[in-house]
Design a protein around this motif. Structure first.
Motif, PDB file in Angstrom:
ATOM      1  N   ALA A  15       0.847  -1.202   0.000  1.00 30.05           N
ATOM      2  CA  ALA A  15       0.000   0.000   0.000  1.00 30.05           C
ATOM      3  C   ALA A  15       0.879   1.248   0.000  1.00 30.05           C
ATOM      4  O   ALA A  15       0.601   2.216  -0.722  1.00 30.05           O
ATOM      5  N   ALA A  16       1.949   1.238   0.792  1.00 29.77           N
ATOM      6  CA  ALA A  16       2.850   2.390   0.852  1.00 29.77           C
ATOM      7  C   ALA A  16       3.507   2.646  -0.504  1.00 29.77           C
ATOM      8  O   ALA A  16       3.620   3.798  -0.938  1.00 29.77           O
ATOM      9  N   ILE A  17       3.925   1.587  -1.160  1.00 28.37           N
ATOM     10  CA  ILE A  17       4.546   1.734  -2.481  1.00 28.37           C
ATOM     11  C   ILE A  17       3.548   2.312  -3.478  1.00 28.37           C
ATOM     12  O   ILE A  17       3.848   3.286  -4.182  1.00 28.37           O
ATOM     13  N   ALA A  18       2.367   1.730  -3.544  1.00 31.38           N
ATOM     14  CA  ALA A  18       1.366   2.183  -4.507  1.00 31.38           C
ATOM     15  C   ALA A  18       0.919   3.614  -4.219  1.00 31.38           C
ATOM     16  O   ALA A  18       0.793   4.435  -5.142  1.00 31.38           O
ATOM     17  N   SER A  27       3.077   6.612 -13.241  1.00 33.95           N
ATOM     18  CA  SER A  27       2.361   5.396 -13.621  1.00 33.95           C
ATOM     19  C   SER A  27       3.240   4.190 -13.293  1.00 33.95           C
ATOM     20  O   SER A  27       4.449   4.316 -13.087  1.00 33.95           O
ATOM     21  N   GLN A  28       2.605   3.037 -13.272  1.00 29.05           N
ATOM     22  CA  GLN A  28       3.377   1.807 -13.083  1.00 29.05           C
ATOM     23  C   GLN A  28       4.403   1.661 -14.199  1.00 29.05           C
ATOM     24  O   GLN A  28       5.538   1.241 -13.950  1.00 29.05           O
ATOM     25  N   PRO A  40       4.266  -4.983 -15.850  1.00 24.90           N
ATOM     26  CA  PRO A  40       3.715  -6.039 -14.987  1.00 24.90           C
ATOM     27  C   PRO A  40       4.548  -6.302 -13.728  1.00 24.90           C
ATOM     28  O   PRO A  40       4.009  -6.773 -12.722  1.00 24.90           O
ATOM     29  N   PHE A  41       5.822  -5.984 -13.748  1.00 24.21           N
ATOM     30  CA  PHE A  41       6.667  -6.140 -12.565  1.00 24.21           C
ATOM     31  C   PHE A  41       6.106  -5.307 -11.411  1.00 24.21           C
ATOM     32  O   PHE A  41       5.934  -5.806 -10.291  1.00 24.21           O
ATOM     33  N   ILE A  42       5.770  -4.057 -11.685  1.00 21.45           N
ATOM     34  CA  ILE A  42       5.210  -3.167 -10.660  1.00 21.45           C
ATOM     35  C   ILE A  42       3.793  -3.595 -10.317  1.00 21.45           C
ATOM     36  O   ILE A  42       3.402  -3.617  -9.139  1.00 21.45           O
ATOM     37  N   ALA A  43       3.010  -3.945 -11.319  1.00 20.53           N
ATOM     38  CA  ALA A  43       1.637  -4.392 -11.072  1.00 20.53           C
ATOM     39  C   ALA A  43       1.612  -5.603 -10.152  1.00 20.53           C
ATOM     40  O   ALA A  43       0.775  -5.687  -9.237  1.00 20.53           O
ATOM     41  N   GLU A  49       1.074 -10.081  -5.688  1.00 21.41           N
ATOM     42  CA  GLU A  49       1.440 -11.348  -6.322  1.00 21.41           C
ATOM     43  C   GLU A  49       2.939 -11.610  -6.260  1.00 21.41           C
ATOM     44  O   GLU A  49       3.376 -12.744  -6.440  1.00 21.41           O
ATOM     45  N   ARG A  50       3.704 -10.554  -6.032  1.00 22.59           N
ATOM     46  CA  ARG A  50       5.157 -10.685  -6.009  1.00 22.59           C
ATOM     47  C   ARG A  50       5.715  -9.901  -4.831  1.00 22.59           C
ATOM     48  O   ARG A  50       5.323  -8.768  -4.591  1.00 22.59           O
ATOM     49  N   ARG A  51       6.612 -10.536  -4.088  1.00 14.64           N
ATOM     50  CA  ARG A  51       7.293  -9.836  -3.001  1.00 14.64           C
ATOM     51  C   ARG A  51       8.418  -8.989  -3.571  1.00 14.64           C
ATOM     52  O   ARG A  51       8.990  -9.312  -4.601  1.00 14.64           O
ATOM     53  N   VAL A  52       8.724  -7.928  -2.883  1.00 15.05           N
ATOM     54  CA  VAL A  52       9.829  -7.065  -3.281  1.00 15.05           C
ATOM     55  C   VAL A  52      10.984  -7.314  -2.314  1.00 15.05           C
ATOM     56  O   VAL A  52      10.790  -7.374  -1.104  1.00 15.05           O
ATOM     57  N   ASP A  53      12.182  -7.521  -2.855  1.00  9.64           N
ATOM     58  CA  ASP A  53      13.316  -7.740  -1.955  1.00  9.64           C
ATOM     59  C   ASP A  53      13.903  -6.380  -1.551  1.00  9.64           C
ATOM     60  O   ASP A  53      13.493  -5.326  -2.048  1.00  9.64           O
ATOM     61  N   LEU A  54      14.832  -6.404  -0.638  1.00  9.47           N
ATOM     62  CA  LEU A  54      15.370  -5.172  -0.077  1.00  9.47           C
ATOM     63  C   LEU A  54      16.004  -4.279  -1.142  1.00  9.47           C
ATOM     64  O   LEU A  54      15.774  -3.066  -1.160  1.00  9.47           O
TER      65      LEU A  54
END
Length: 80
Positions: A15-18, A27-28, A40-43, A49-54
């Motif tokens: 939510a913070a990222i979006a 835009s994404q 689609p990486f950002i979406a 659907e995808r975790r973000v690493d550090l």
């Protein structure tokens, strides 16, 4: 412990990222291009659907001007 992909902390993170991306008027596709990725990486990150690493988080934070320290503090105060 809940699976991290569906945890409350994960929801706060995405939510913070979006929210910050939208607040910056990006835009994404623009963020993805700045990262050298496709939209689609950002979406997939924003949909959970995808975790973000550090390292990805740090790169994203630079682009969308997200205060990572404040975000980590918030995540630490979030249960689960």
């Amino acid at each position: 412990m809940a699976k991290s992909l569906h945890s409350k902390r994960q929801q706060v993170l995405i939510a913070a990222i979006a929210e910050q991306r939208r607040a910056k008027g990006l835009s994404q596709a623009q963020v993805a291009k700045a990262l050298g990725r496709h939209q689609p990486f950002i979406a997939n990150i924003e949909s959970g659907e995808r975790r973000v690493d550090l390292l990805e988080l740090l790169a994203l934070a630079d682009i969308i001007e997200l205060d990572v320290h404040a975000l980590i503090d918030r995540l630490q105060r979030t249960a689960g």
